[in-house]
Design an enzyme around this catalytic site. Sequence first.
Site, PDB file in Angstrom:
ATOM      1  CD  GLU A 134     -27.930  31.477  20.846  1.00  0.00           C
ATOM      2  OE1 GLU A 134     -27.048  30.954  20.142  1.00  0.00           O
ATOM      3  OE2 GLU A 134     -28.755  32.287  20.419  1.00  0.00           O
ATOM      4  CE  LYS A 136     -17.452  33.371  21.097  1.00  0.00           C
ATOM      5  NZ  LYS A 136     -16.460  32.490  20.499  1.00  0.00           N
ATOM      6  CG  ASP A 138     -13.644  26.583  21.306  1.00  0.00           C
ATOM      7  OD1 ASP A 138     -13.564  27.324  20.304  1.00  0.00           O
ATOM      8  OD2 ASP A 138     -12.713  26.405  22.092  1.00  0.00           O
ATOM      9  CE1 TYR A 251     -24.147  31.097  14.933  1.00  0.00           C
ATOM     10  CE2 TYR A 251     -23.488  29.231  16.294  1.00  0.00           C
ATOM     11  CZ  TYR A 251     -23.178  30.218  15.381  1.00  0.00           C
ATOM     12  OH  TYR A 251     -21.894  30.334  14.922  1.00  0.00           O
ATOM     13  CE  LYS A 339     -12.888  34.272  23.774  1.00  0.00           C
ATOM     14  NZ  LYS A 339     -12.689  33.668  22.466  1.00  0.00           N
ATOM     15  CB  CYS A 434      14.006   1.868  30.242  1.00  0.00           C
ATOM     16  SG  CYS A 434      12.354   1.803  30.965  1.00  0.00           S
ATOM     17  CB  CYS A 437      13.234  -2.088  33.115  1.00  0.00           C
ATOM     18  SG  CYS A 437      13.457  -1.706  31.378  1.00  0.00           S
ATOM     19  CB  CYS A 452      11.853   0.851  27.210  1.00  0.00           C
ATOM     20  SG  CYS A 452      12.265  -0.656  28.109  1.00  0.00           S
ATOM     21  CB  CYS A 457       9.804  -2.540  30.432  1.00  0.00           C
ATOM     22  SG  CYS A 457       9.737  -0.942  31.247  1.00  0.00           S
TER      23      CYS A 457
HETATM   24  S1  IVH Z   1     -23.692  34.179  16.798  1.00  0.00           S
HETATM   25  C1  IVH Z   1     -23.553  37.829  14.185  1.00  0.00           C
HETATM   26  N1  IVH Z   1     -23.953  32.221  18.552  1.00  0.00           N
HETATM   27  O1  IVH Z   1     -18.379  32.421  17.925  1.00  0.00           O
HETATM   28  C2  IVH Z   1     -23.584  36.670  15.116  1.00  0.00           C
HETATM   29  N2  IVH Z   1     -21.846  32.513  17.501  1.00  0.00           N
HETATM   30  O2  IVH Z   1     -16.613  34.754  18.145  1.00  0.00           O
HETATM   31  C3  IVH Z   1     -22.545  35.692  14.838  1.00  0.00           C
HETATM   32  N3  IVH Z   1     -20.155  30.860  18.149  1.00  0.00           N
HETATM   33  O3  IVH Z   1     -18.057  33.092  14.486  1.00  0.00           O
HETATM   34  C4  IVH Z   1     -22.404  34.524  15.670  1.00  0.00           C
HETATM   35  N4  IVH Z   1     -21.424  29.731  19.542  1.00  0.00           N
HETATM   36  O4  IVH Z   1     -18.331  30.636  15.232  1.00  0.00           O
HETATM   37  C5  IVH Z   1     -23.122  32.854  17.713  1.00  0.00           C
HETATM   38  N5  IVH Z   1     -24.309  30.511  20.079  1.00  0.00           N
HETATM   39  C6  IVH Z   1     -23.504  31.142  19.246  1.00  0.00           C
HETATM   40  C7  IVH Z   1     -22.167  30.740  19.045  1.00  0.00           C
HETATM   41  C8  IVH Z   1     -21.366  31.456  18.160  1.00  0.00           C
HETATM   42  C9  IVH Z   1     -20.226  29.821  18.988  1.00  0.00           C
HETATM   43  C10 IVH Z   1     -18.938  31.254  17.412  1.00  0.00           C
HETATM   44  C11 IVH Z   1     -19.163  31.523  15.936  1.00  0.00           C
HETATM   45  C12 IVH Z   1     -18.701  32.924  15.714  1.00  0.00           C
HETATM   46  C13 IVH Z   1     -17.767  33.130  16.863  1.00  0.00           C
HETATM   47  C14 IVH Z   1     -17.604  34.595  17.186  1.00  0.00           C
END
Ligand code: IVH
Length: 691
Positions: A134, A136, A138, A251, A339, A434, A437, A452, A457
């Site tokens: 999946e 990740k 942010d 998720y 990551k 400035c 100008c 300015c 300007c």
């Molecule tokens: S699973 C035990 N799935 O990443 C499993 N986490 O660094 C727990 N996160 O705290 C998380 N996308 O906030 C999971 N597809 C995803 C995610 C995900 C983002 C975040 C989540 C977690 C953090 C861990």
Amino acid sequence: MDSRSHDLRDTHYYNLLLMAMAPKDVEKKIESLREKIRHHEYRYYVLDDPEITDAAFDQLMNALKKLEGEHPDLVTPDSPTQRVGGKPREGFVKAPHSSPMLSLDNTYNEEDLRNWERRVHELSGRSDIEYVCELKLDGMSLALHYEDGKLLRGITRGDGSIGEDVTLNVRTVRSIPLAIAKEKLKQAGIPAGFEVRGEMLMPIAAFRRMNEEREQKELSQFANPRNATAGTVRQLEPSVTAERRLDYFGYMLLVNGQTYFDRHSKTLDALEAAGFKVNTRRKLAENFAQVWAFIEEWEEKRESLPYEIDGIVIKVDRTALQQELGYTGKAPRWAIAYKYAARAGITRIEDILVQVGRTGKLTPVAALAPVPIGGTTVSRATLHNLDEIERLGVKIGDWVEVERGGDVIPKVTRVVEDKAHPRGHKSFHMPERCPECGTKVVRTEGEVDYRCVNANCPAKLRETILHFASRHVMNIEGMGDALVNQLTDRGLVKNVADIYRITKADLLQLERMGDKSAQNVLDEIEASKKLPLERVIFGLGIRFVGERTAQFLAEHFGSIDALMDASPEELQQVNEVGPRIAQSIAEFFQEPKNRDLVEQLRKFKLTLTGHKKQRGTKLAGKTFVLTGTLAGYSRDQAKKMIEDAGGRVAGSVSKKTDYVIAGSDAGSKLEKARELGVAVIGEKEMTELLG
Ligand code: IVH
């Protein structure tokens, strides 16, 4: 759907219908409207594939609001009208998690990931293991508790064992269902009481918009979408959260704190079937090669996503295997995060330049030794203002870390200092004049920024034209930096009205401009004349008037003429317009040059009238603060009624508050009102005031 209009439905028709309706029928009608609205919310916010127009959606919503307004006893918390509302809060209450909310171990390269896989093989004694990959996301993780198919609570991760109850904010997120029909849950194979865990996030577009709005209002900026998400989920006013357009992807599914399905892939499918937003960018991988292919695919495509990701999460698919593998302290052994390299780099500041913005604001910008960050070469980064330079302690010649996120302008995050990276010595000083100008620069007492003040300007002109032509304003595609620079340098455009004087011959004498692109630009300019009044107001570039304020002004005055002639007092009648903004607007239109500009725009037939929103005058000039739970109305409804009668609803009590309307469980706002001697009234008195 941001711009849904709020025309009221044909009331006459509804009154007739209601008179004829028996109570049972009303109940049925309400439930059927709710079901329709839920369906269309799902089509729009979860699937991103609406079946009806925004206007048609509004009609359904208004019909429901009206029926509920007439039958307050039938309003239920899971109604789509009740996303924003409830008790005011002075802080968040702690709430325990059903089972710990864990985090993930990180890996940063292929070797570490292979080691993780090897450990999984060794511990389980198997090698034929399937993995779900999946994105990740942010944002911030958040648990949603449902009982009887209804959203009961939303809890932040907190320390993993105890989080904060942020239910009222969570309810405002349109991709989170407030209620799920029994049948739907049954079909998805999910019991009526369950918990979803997932990621709350702010899409990049919403983030940029919010920061733009904040900049207009001269408020501090959020550093990135993740911080903005956390700040939004943890702020106290649900109506603010509602405006900020958060999104949520599920998720995990737990029942009694336990994983429910025998495979993670089934969990995701079931959540999707129940109406949750689940990321479609996922994959069931049969071996490491497929996992790695997914990682590489998204590393390349991550820039094209509408939200930020910082890696890929890899999870063992089978629940039985997950249980066998178990946990180490804080993280599961059955899942890992890969990551992506941070979109940051280290480079040297060769110089600090000063850029002049549309409002004349001087922004220090670091000229960097070019450094590749996340696929592009960065050679400029913003330093925001002098305070920020002091906070970072940056000098010219320093090595610094530069961060780039999504669409955001790169910025300097810290000074790097070690043997290989010696410090620079040259301090930066804001220029006295400035750089564009030569006019003397001014810093108003108590303000961070230098400006300015020369109205003519050239930098201001350039930025004003760019703003006017930009997507959220007059949306003139093709009128970016390159074209605007040439137009202003050659004196072809001296104000925004000149845009409408541009001829094909003008364009053809410019660099990189062929017949076809010239025609495209002219067509775009022509099309912009049809855009509504609020865009023109926004485009004028009045200080403190952002997109939202422009919208309120257009709705309130209905024409540019009424706006131009409004006094500061009249301007303050407008939603969210306080003395500072009112003053700025009045000053703008006092300037003959600006009035003349409007006349020129009129000559070119831009849209200078709109639809005035019918507002009463009964409560004109009166400011209200709502606190506690009202029995007959939601917060939203009460706010709308007051505003429709010409009143203003503020978020906090001050000496300027005329009335505090207190419902049950009123909190500190009530105390504050008593302290300041502000009139406190109840719901009944409010209804009387409204007549
Ligand atoms: S699973 C035990 N799935 O990443 C499993 N986490 O660094 C727990 N996160 O705290 C998380 N996308 O906030 C999971 N597809 C995803 C995610 C995900 C983002 C975040 C989540 C977690 C953090 C861990």
